[in-house]
Motif scaffolding. Sequence first.
Motif, PDB file in Angstrom:
ATOM      1  N   ILE A 276      39.728 -17.562 -54.235  1.00  0.00           N
ATOM      2  CA  ILE A 276      39.139 -18.898 -54.087  1.00  0.00           C
ATOM      3  C   ILE A 276      38.244 -19.152 -55.304  1.00  0.00           C
ATOM      4  CG2 ILE A 276      37.601 -20.322 -52.665  1.00  0.00           C
ATOM      5  CD1 ILE A 276      38.458 -18.750 -50.251  1.00  0.00           C
ATOM      6  N   GLU A 277      38.364 -20.341 -55.874  1.00  0.00           N
ATOM      7  CA  GLU A 277      37.550 -20.700 -57.028  1.00  0.00           C
ATOM      8  C   GLU A 277      36.067 -20.651 -56.628  1.00  0.00           C
ATOM      9  OE1 GLU A 277      40.004 -22.328 -55.700  1.00  0.00           O
ATOM     10  OE2 GLU A 277      41.454 -22.934 -57.206  1.00  0.00           O
ATOM     11  N   PRO A 278      35.201 -20.094 -57.517  1.00  0.00           N
ATOM     12  CA  PRO A 278      33.774 -19.986 -57.191  1.00  0.00           C
ATOM     13  C   PRO A 278      33.138 -21.334 -56.826  1.00  0.00           C
ATOM     14  CG  PRO A 278      34.268 -18.761 -59.204  1.00  0.00           C
ATOM     15  CD  PRO A 278      35.528 -19.474 -58.813  1.00  0.00           C
ATOM     16  N   GLU A 279      33.565 -22.430 -57.491  1.00  0.00           N
ATOM     17  CA  GLU A 279      32.981 -23.756 -57.175  1.00  0.00           C
ATOM     18  C   GLU A 279      33.325 -24.147 -55.742  1.00  0.00           C
ATOM     19  OE1 GLU A 279      34.985 -22.621 -59.980  1.00  0.00           O
ATOM     20  OE2 GLU A 279      36.169 -24.457 -59.707  1.00  0.00           O
ATOM     21  N   LYS A 280      34.554 -23.833 -55.313  1.00  0.00           N
ATOM     22  CA  LYS A 280      34.955 -24.185 -53.939  1.00  0.00           C
ATOM     23  C   LYS A 280      34.145 -23.367 -52.942  1.00  0.00           C
ATOM     24  CE  LYS A 280      39.547 -26.105 -54.540  1.00  0.00           C
ATOM     25  NZ  LYS A 280      40.918 -26.181 -54.038  1.00  0.00           N
ATOM     26  N   LEU A 281      33.954 -22.088 -53.258  1.00  0.00           N
ATOM     27  CA  LEU A 281      33.175 -21.217 -52.362  1.00  0.00           C
ATOM     28  C   LEU A 281      31.740 -21.736 -52.252  1.00  0.00           C
ATOM     29  CD1 LEU A 281      33.793 -18.771 -50.694  1.00  0.00           C
ATOM     30  CD2 LEU A 281      33.279 -17.326 -52.667  1.00  0.00           C
TER      31      LEU A 281
ATOM     32  N   THR B  15      30.802 -24.836 -52.603  1.00  0.00           N
ATOM     33  CA  THR B  15      30.828 -26.061 -51.784  1.00  0.00           C
ATOM     34  C   THR B  15      30.833 -25.701 -50.293  1.00  0.00           C
ATOM     35  OG1 THR B  15      32.060 -27.211 -53.507  1.00  0.00           O
ATOM     36  CG2 THR B  15      32.122 -28.205 -51.325  1.00  0.00           C
ATOM     37  N   LEU B  16      31.569 -24.658 -49.942  1.00  0.00           N
ATOM     38  CA  LEU B  16      31.620 -24.240 -48.531  1.00  0.00           C
ATOM     39  C   LEU B  16      30.239 -23.787 -48.059  1.00  0.00           C
ATOM     40  CD1 LEU B  16      34.968 -22.228 -48.291  1.00  0.00           C
ATOM     41  CD2 LEU B  16      34.553 -24.690 -48.125  1.00  0.00           C
ATOM     42  N   MET B  17      29.544 -23.028 -48.920  1.00  0.00           N
ATOM     43  CA  MET B  17      28.227 -22.548 -48.517  1.00  0.00           C
ATOM     44  C   MET B  17      27.226 -23.716 -48.445  1.00  0.00           C
ATOM     45  SD  MET B  17      29.420 -19.745 -47.987  1.00  0.00           S
ATOM     46  CE  MET B  17      28.013 -19.334 -46.981  1.00  0.00           C
ATOM     47  N   GLU B  18      27.434 -24.724 -49.292  1.00  0.00           N
ATOM     48  CA  GLU B  18      26.589 -25.917 -49.250  1.00  0.00           C
ATOM     49  C   GLU B  18      26.814 -26.667 -47.924  1.00  0.00           C
ATOM     50  OE1 GLU B  18      24.141 -26.807 -50.846  1.00  0.00           O
ATOM     51  OE2 GLU B  18      23.970 -28.989 -50.908  1.00  0.00           O
ATOM     52  N   ALA B  19      28.076 -26.710 -47.490  1.00  0.00           N
ATOM     53  CA  ALA B  19      28.381 -27.367 -46.205  1.00  0.00           C
ATOM     54  C   ALA B  19      27.661 -26.643 -45.072  1.00  0.00           C
ATOM     55  CB  ALA B  19      29.887 -27.370 -45.966  1.00  0.00           C
ATOM     56  N   ALA B  20      27.584 -25.323 -45.167  1.00  0.00           N
ATOM     57  CA  ALA B  20      26.863 -24.548 -44.144  1.00  0.00           C
ATOM     58  C   ALA B  20      25.366 -24.814 -44.237  1.00  0.00           C
ATOM     59  CB  ALA B  20      27.140 -23.057 -44.335  1.00  0.00           C
ATOM     60  N   ARG B  21      24.865 -24.843 -45.448  1.00  0.00           N
ATOM     61  CA  ARG B  21      23.421 -25.007 -45.667  1.00  0.00           C
ATOM     62  C   ARG B  21      22.912 -26.314 -45.064  1.00  0.00           C
ATOM     63  NH1 ARG B  21      19.633 -26.889 -49.316  1.00  0.00           N
ATOM     64  NH2 ARG B  21      21.150 -28.242 -50.329  1.00  0.00           N
ATOM     65  N   LEU B  22      23.769 -27.345 -45.050  1.00  0.00           N
ATOM     66  CA  LEU B  22      23.351 -28.669 -44.583  1.00  0.00           C
ATOM     67  C   LEU B  22      23.507 -28.852 -43.071  1.00  0.00           C
ATOM     68  CD1 LEU B  22      24.871 -30.772 -47.502  1.00  0.00           C
ATOM     69  CD2 LEU B  22      22.461 -30.204 -47.111  1.00  0.00           C
TER      70      LEU B  22
END
Length: 171
Positions: free
Chosen positions: A21-26, A28-35
């Motif tokens: 998985i591209e680091p930028e996509k990963l 983004t996923l963690m940002e979705a969790a953070r919010l």
Amino acid sequence: MDILETIKQRYSCRSYQNKPIEPEKLETLMEAARLAPSARNVQDWRFVIVTDAQTRRRLQHAAADQEFVGQAPVILAACSCTNKRMNLCGQPYASINVSIALEHIALAATSLGLATCWIGSFKPQSVRKILNIPTHIEIVELMTIGYAADEPKSPKRLSLDQIACHEKWNY
Ligand SMILES: Cc1cc2nc3c(=O)[nH]c(=O)nc-3n(C[C@H](O)[C@H](O)[C@H](O)COP(=O)(O)O)c2cc1C
């Protein structure tokens, strides 16, 4: 992508391509969790992101040896750093808060062309040992993430009138 469309496209993926998985996509996923929302905004979720092939294989063994678990390029161990319960309703913060964050991840992943699977079939004591997770931390779930090598199946779901009624309990 429209949110309902994303919800409809998400499914439990049990076969993954051998593609990182591209680091930028990963991120983004963690940002979705953070919010994600959480009771009292405690944000008790803590994620261990596992990409190392040998560690993933060990996690597969801890997860009832489900083959696709070791195959996925990323396994998340979704943990909580609180064992508190909500005062009045008595529900645990950990499973509710972490699950909301995890589903944010699953839906964000879907919108980015990735696929996921929740993994509840795992031995917490084994995962704890493999990932060095301290005993005061609750391991709520694992989640596999990667590019799908299978096709979505149409979900079997109850009808709306089986799951929602109006004004008073009426089932
Ligand atoms: C809390 C939870 C735990 C789950 N654990 C597993 C698991 O260990 N292995 C697995 O293959 N699927 C697991 N699943 C996936 C469910 O089987 C799946 O979500 C359900 O059958 C509905 O299918 P769908 O996700 O494709 O819509 C889990 C799902 C949830 C929400």
